[in-house]
Design an enzyme around this catalytic site. Structure first.
Site, PDB file in Angstrom:
ATOM      1  N   GLY A 173     -51.716 -22.270  63.733  1.00  0.00           N
ATOM      2  CA  GLY A 173     -52.150 -23.591  63.324  1.00  0.00           C
ATOM      3  C   GLY A 173     -51.231 -24.679  63.868  1.00  0.00           C
ATOM      4  N   SER A 197     -68.966  -1.589  58.766  1.00  0.00           N
ATOM      5  CA  SER A 197     -69.651  -2.741  59.351  1.00  0.00           C
ATOM      6  C   SER A 197     -70.462  -2.298  60.554  1.00  0.00           C
ATOM      7  CB  SER A 197     -68.641  -3.812  59.787  1.00  0.00           C
ATOM      8  OG  SER A 197     -67.877  -4.277  58.704  1.00  0.00           O
ATOM      9  N   HIS A 201     -54.932 -10.556  57.310  1.00  0.00           N
ATOM     10  CA  HIS A 201     -54.063 -11.515  57.994  1.00  0.00           C
ATOM     11  C   HIS A 201     -53.274 -12.342  56.970  1.00  0.00           C
ATOM     12  CE1 HIS A 201     -52.503 -14.315  60.796  1.00  0.00           C
ATOM     13  NE2 HIS A 201     -53.557 -15.101  60.967  1.00  0.00           N
ATOM     14  N   GLN A 214     -59.020 -24.937  60.701  1.00  0.00           N
ATOM     15  CA  GLN A 214     -58.957 -23.734  61.529  1.00  0.00           C
ATOM     16  C   GLN A 214     -60.365 -23.302  61.940  1.00  0.00           C
ATOM     17  OE1 GLN A 214     -55.674 -23.509  62.146  1.00  0.00           O
ATOM     18  NE2 GLN A 214     -55.042 -21.679  61.048  1.00  0.00           N
ATOM     19  N   SER A 271     -60.778 -13.392  60.414  1.00  0.00           N
ATOM     20  CA  SER A 271     -59.728 -12.622  59.744  1.00  0.00           C
ATOM     21  C   SER A 271     -59.831 -12.787  58.238  1.00  0.00           C
ATOM     22  CB  SER A 271     -58.350 -13.077  60.227  1.00  0.00           C
ATOM     23  OG  SER A 271     -58.132 -14.440  59.910  1.00  0.00           O
ATOM     24  N   ARG A 280     -63.791  -2.133  56.085  1.00  0.00           N
ATOM     25  CA  ARG A 280     -65.042  -1.857  55.369  1.00  0.00           C
ATOM     26  C   ARG A 280     -66.102  -1.487  56.388  1.00  0.00           C
ATOM     27  NH1 ARG A 280     -64.415  -7.988  53.574  1.00  0.00           N
ATOM     28  NH2 ARG A 280     -64.700  -8.951  55.602  1.00  0.00           N
ATOM     29  N   CYS A 319     -52.450 -16.920  68.057  1.00  0.00           N
ATOM     30  CA  CYS A 319     -52.693 -18.346  67.896  1.00  0.00           C
ATOM     31  C   CYS A 319     -52.054 -18.782  66.588  1.00  0.00           C
ATOM     32  CB  CYS A 319     -54.180 -18.664  67.891  1.00  0.00           C
ATOM     33  SG  CYS A 319     -55.100 -17.969  66.498  1.00  0.00           S
TER      34      CYS A 319
END
Length: 376
Positions: A363, A206, A331, A149, A230, A204, A361
């Site tokens: 996988g 940032s 996620h 990923q 994520s 958090r 999106c």
């Protein structure tokens, strides 16, 4: 064909990896949430026709059809059947799609569509294990390069010319919006507490400066870090899809109509570009333009995924994920699709818009998209 209505739903708080939900059994977590959601929505469990559950890593305590196990763990009627769906990160969104199709075609009146992922115990790829065989047969490997990923997300950043500053800008926006949404109570209506855990653990403080201090994690010269990707999370989400006739008969007020849905395939090497063709396809199918959509949720699997979508559709960052996204909120991959649909439907009512778009999106080279229309 009838209309499939999103009656409503709830989700757990999303916990950090090895955080306050790490000791929860996923079937118990999902089962409690599902039972409580039905109580909140005043649905008799015996009236549920089917349960469709998204889960990606179906190993260990998420194996053995976790949707069915969760339902039974909660003491709900054994006569109600359940199926577990794997469309990677889009699993519970696809569960909603399948539930909507059952309702719209007249095969069901009430479908529970939920999802769970306990990533503290089950990181992505754990179900491959050792000594269990290669999921990619030799002919597959002869056609496609197998990438992670993170590798795919870095290639998207390169292809769309997204630098570190842009990716960190997307991450800061997610964190700031999530903090504001939590402080303003905008997410409270969708969350059911788990014990004394009442809100998401992921947000958090940032800043551009704090994120700039982080090192890339997928490539030495890459742009993606733990701060603009994520979060690995634990959590569950549950929504209920009903027929219009059922809602009218019971005097229930749905949040939205599930108006359109798509699942598309994309190149499995770069694999995470799915929201771009999924959005294009669903807009073409619906005859709508993005200007007709008031609420947009693009899952923040990585900042580059959202950045590419914004560039492709020439949209400003301010136009999407107004309450933050997966970079801040987390996620838990099997639960995120249902969470996004619930968040978007709730925001429709709060902001007074007519339509919402949810796209993710996934996988393996998949993309999901759903258009919701505010219930009339």
């Amino acid at each position: 064909m009838g209309s499939a209505m999103l009656l409503g739903g709830r989700r757990t708080p999303f916990g950090r990896r090895r955080g306050r939900l790490a000791g929860e059994h996923p079937a118990e977590l999902l089962g409690r949430l599902t039972r409580s959601t039905l109580e909140v929505l005043d649905i008799d469990p015996r009236e549920v026709d089917q349960v469709l559950t998204g889960c990606v890593t179906t190993a260990g305590d998420q194996a053995n059809n976790v949707g069915r196990t969760a339902w039974l763990t909660a003491g709900l009627p054994a006569e109600v059947a359940a199926t577990t769906v794997d469309a990677k990160c889009g699993s519970s969104q696809q569960a909603v799609h399948l539930g909507a199709a059952l309702v719209a075609s007249g095969q069901a009146d009430v479908v529970v569509c939920n999802g769970v992922e306990h990533m503290s115990s089950h990181p992505l790829g754990q179900d491959v294990g050792t000594g269990m065989g290669d999921p990619y047969a030799a002919p597959y490997r002869a056609i496609y390069e197998v990438t992670s990923q993170g590798e795919a997300a870095e290639r998207i950043a390169t292809r769309w010319g997204l630098d570190r500053q842009r990716c960190d800008e997307i991450a800061v926006a997610s964190q700031q919006r999530a903090a504001a949404a939590i402080a303003g109570g905008r997410l409270a209506a969708e969350i059911l507490a788990v014990g004394d855990v009442e809100t998401d653990e992921g947000p958090r403080p940032s800043t551009a400066e704090s994120l700039a201090a982080l090192s890339p994690v997928f490539a030495e010269d890459g742009v993606l870090t733990a701060g603009n990707s994520s979060q690995v999370s634990d959590g569950a989400a549950c929504v209920v899809v009903v027929s219009e006739a059922y809602a009218a008969r019971r005097g229930l007020a749905p949040l939205a109509e599930i108006e359109h849905q798509v699942l598309v395939g994309v190149d499995p090497v770069i694999k995470l570009t799915g929201p771009i063709p999924a959005t294009a396809t669903i807009l073409k199918r619906s005859g709508l333009g993005l200007d007709d959509i008031g609420v947009v949720e693009v899952n923040e699997a990585f900042a580059s995924v959202l950045g590419a979508w914004l560039d492709e559709f020439d949209r400003p960052l301010e136009s999407v994920n107004v309450n933050g996204g997966a970079i801040a909120l987390g996620h838990p991959v099997g639960a995120s699709g249902a969470r996004l649909i619930l968040t978007a439907a709730t925001e429709l009512g709060v902001a007074g818009h007519e339509r919402a778009l949810v796209t993710m999106c996934c996988g393996g080279g998949l993309g999901t998209a759903t258009i919701l229309r505010a219930a009339r």
